[in-house]
Design a protein around this motif. Sequence first.
Motif, PDB file in Angstrom:
ATOM      1  N   LEU A  56       0.856  -1.184   0.000  1.00  0.00           N
ATOM      2  CA  LEU A  56       0.000   0.000   0.000  1.00  0.00           C
ATOM      3  C   LEU A  56       0.890   1.230   0.000  1.00  0.00           C
ATOM      4  CD1 LEU A  56      -2.664   1.587   0.371  1.00  0.00           C
ATOM      5  CD2 LEU A  56      -2.291   1.360   2.832  1.00  0.00           C
ATOM      6  N   VAL A  57       0.694   2.122  -0.958  1.00  0.00           N
ATOM      7  CA  VAL A  57       1.404   3.399  -1.028  1.00  0.00           C
ATOM      8  C   VAL A  57       0.396   4.493  -0.693  1.00  0.00           C
ATOM      9  CG1 VAL A  57       2.700   4.990  -2.491  1.00  0.00           C
ATOM     10  CG2 VAL A  57       2.989   2.509  -2.775  1.00  0.00           C
ATOM     11  N   PRO A  58       0.586   5.185   0.446  1.00  0.00           N
ATOM     12  CA  PRO A  58      -0.368   6.211   0.846  1.00  0.00           C
ATOM     13  C   PRO A  58      -0.278   7.462  -0.034  1.00  0.00           C
ATOM     14  CG  PRO A  58       1.314   5.915   2.545  1.00  0.00           C
ATOM     15  CD  PRO A  58       1.632   4.965   1.440  1.00  0.00           C
ATOM     16  N   PRO A  59      -1.297   8.325   0.019  1.00  0.00           N
ATOM     17  CA  PRO A  59      -1.247   9.574  -0.741  1.00  0.00           C
ATOM     18  C   PRO A  59       0.019  10.368  -0.403  1.00  0.00           C
ATOM     19  CG  PRO A  59      -3.417   9.274   0.231  1.00  0.00           C
ATOM     20  CD  PRO A  59      -2.532   8.202   0.797  1.00  0.00           C
ATOM     21  N   ASN A  60       0.446  11.162  -1.368  1.00  0.00           N
ATOM     22  CA  ASN A  60       1.600  12.068  -1.245  1.00  0.00           C
ATOM     23  C   ASN A  60       2.925  11.348  -1.025  1.00  0.00           C
ATOM     24  OD1 ASN A  60       0.326  14.681  -1.611  1.00  0.00           O
ATOM     25  ND2 ASN A  60      -0.765  14.151   0.273  1.00  0.00           N
ATOM     26  N   THR A  61       3.005  10.080  -1.389  1.00  0.00           N
ATOM     27  CA  THR A  61       4.246   9.319  -1.286  1.00  0.00           C
ATOM     28  C   THR A  61       4.802   9.084  -2.691  1.00  0.00           C
ATOM     29  OG1 THR A  61       3.438   8.185   0.685  1.00  0.00           O
ATOM     30  CG2 THR A  61       5.304   7.187  -0.462  1.00  0.00           C
ATOM     31  N   PRO A  62       5.978   9.621  -2.995  1.00  0.00           N
ATOM     32  CA  PRO A  62       6.567   9.348  -4.310  1.00  0.00           C
ATOM     33  C   PRO A  62       6.777   7.839  -4.490  1.00  0.00           C
ATOM     34  CG  PRO A  62       7.715  11.155  -3.244  1.00  0.00           C
ATOM     35  CD  PRO A  62       6.806  10.531  -2.206  1.00  0.00           C
ATOM     36  N   HIS A  63       6.447   7.363  -5.672  1.00  0.00           N
ATOM     37  CA  HIS A  63       6.654   5.958  -5.975  1.00  0.00           C
ATOM     38  C   HIS A  63       6.865   5.765  -7.473  1.00  0.00           C
ATOM     39  CE1 HIS A  63       2.307   6.635  -6.187  1.00  0.00           C
ATOM     40  NE2 HIS A  63       2.214   5.590  -6.999  1.00  0.00           N
ATOM     41  N   ALA A  64       7.488   4.649  -7.822  1.00  0.00           N
ATOM     42  CA  ALA A  64       7.744   4.243  -9.195  1.00  0.00           C
ATOM     43  C   ALA A  64       7.853   2.732  -9.185  1.00  0.00           C
ATOM     44  CB  ALA A  64       9.027   4.879  -9.716  1.00  0.00           C
ATOM     45  N   PHE A  65       7.772   2.106 -10.351  1.00  0.00           N
ATOM     46  CA  PHE A  65       7.858   0.650 -10.384  1.00  0.00           C
ATOM     47  C   PHE A  65       8.263   0.173 -11.762  1.00  0.00           C
ATOM     48  CE2 PHE A  65       3.516   2.187 -10.526  1.00  0.00           C
ATOM     49  CZ  PHE A  65       3.018   1.656 -11.714  1.00  0.00           C
ATOM     50  N   GLU A  66       8.869  -1.037 -11.770  1.00  0.00           N
ATOM     51  CA  GLU A  66       9.287  -1.681 -13.012  1.00  0.00           C
ATOM     52  C   GLU A  66       9.403  -3.180 -12.782  1.00  0.00           C
ATOM     53  OE1 GLU A  66      13.116  -0.100 -14.034  1.00  0.00           O
ATOM     54  OE2 GLU A  66      14.087  -0.963 -12.272  1.00  0.00           O
ATOM     55  N   ALA A  67       9.331  -3.930 -13.870  1.00  0.00           N
ATOM     56  CA  ALA A  67       9.536  -5.373 -13.784  1.00  0.00           C
ATOM     57  C   ALA A  67      10.975  -5.643 -13.357  1.00  0.00           C
ATOM     58  CB  ALA A  67       9.251  -6.027 -15.130  1.00  0.00           C
ATOM     59  N   ALA A  68      11.151  -6.647 -12.512  1.00  0.00           N
ATOM     60  CA  ALA A  68      12.479  -7.086 -12.082  1.00  0.00           C
ATOM     61  C   ALA A  68      12.612  -8.554 -12.469  1.00  0.00           C
ATOM     62  CB  ALA A  68      12.640  -6.907 -10.575  1.00  0.00           C
ATOM     63  N   GLY A  69      13.782  -8.965 -12.810  1.00  0.00           N
ATOM     64  CA  GLY A  69      13.972 -10.364 -13.179  1.00  0.00           C
ATOM     65  C   GLY A  69      13.824 -10.572 -14.669  1.00  0.00           C
ATOM     66  N   ASP A  70      13.754 -11.849 -15.062  1.00  0.00           N
ATOM     67  CA  ASP A  70      13.761 -12.188 -16.490  1.00  0.00           C
ATOM     68  C   ASP A  70      12.446 -12.779 -16.984  1.00  0.00           C
ATOM     69  OD1 ASP A  70      13.931 -14.553 -15.157  1.00  0.00           O
ATOM     70  OD2 ASP A  70      15.805 -15.218 -16.070  1.00  0.00           O
ATOM     71  N   ALA A  71      11.383 -12.615 -16.203  1.00  0.00           N
ATOM     72  CA  ALA A  71      10.063 -13.108 -16.619  1.00  0.00           C
ATOM     73  C   ALA A  71       9.069 -11.949 -16.561  1.00  0.00           C
ATOM     74  CB  ALA A  71       9.609 -14.232 -15.692  1.00  0.00           C
ATOM     75  N   PRO A  72       7.995 -12.023 -17.335  1.00  0.00           N
ATOM     76  CA  PRO A  72       6.973 -10.983 -17.240  1.00  0.00           C
ATOM     77  C   PRO A  72       6.424 -10.891 -15.816  1.00  0.00           C
ATOM     78  CG  PRO A  72       6.602 -12.347 -19.174  1.00  0.00           C
ATOM     79  CD  PRO A  72       7.675 -13.020 -18.356  1.00  0.00           C
ATOM     80  N   THR A  73       5.992  -9.700 -15.446  1.00  0.00           N
ATOM     81  CA  THR A  73       5.428  -9.442 -14.125  1.00  0.00           C
ATOM     82  C   THR A  73       3.995  -8.965 -14.294  1.00  0.00           C
ATOM     83  OG1 THR A  73       7.604  -8.846 -13.258  1.00  0.00           O
ATOM     84  CG2 THR A  73       5.686  -8.070 -12.024  1.00  0.00           C
TER      85      THR A  73
END
Length: 151
Positions: free
Chosen positions: A82-99
């Motif tokens: 859970l990422v609360p409001p006003n919290t900077p966040h980003a995301f990307e696949a990690a590893g060698d398989a689809p996420t």
Amino acid sequence: MSFLIRSNDAEVLSASGVTLLADVPDTGGHLTSHRSIFQPGKEGAPPHLHQEAAELFYVMSGRLRVLTGETLTELNQGDFLLVPPNTPHAFEAAGDAPTEVLFVLTQAKPRFGYYRLLESAYRGETSWDQVAQTSDLYDNHYVESPTWQHR
């Protein structure tokens, strides 16, 4: 008010790997939800925050690298964040398989228009500047993150 979307009826945005499940108007204002499939090494979203919405991540398969604040964390299949409001966040696949990730935003503004705009940008039909101009409309505010830049 209940809402059901059958998998065959969900709108799929193929360039971005997003499947639209339920938006704020569908849920009586409660939430918006989509599923994303990220290919290995593909960034899902650059650093941003939502001023009003909390964002929930549930990893259905694969691994997801996530920035929350200035902390990098790797989520595995079955992990929930859970990422609360006003919290900077980003995301990307990690590893060698689809996420594959299920996303839910609560206290959100309608977002399906935003995902369709992103799809258009991925296809080269819309500029990324146009996407950035929708920050207030979709409560998606891009931010700088040295931690994410140097990951």
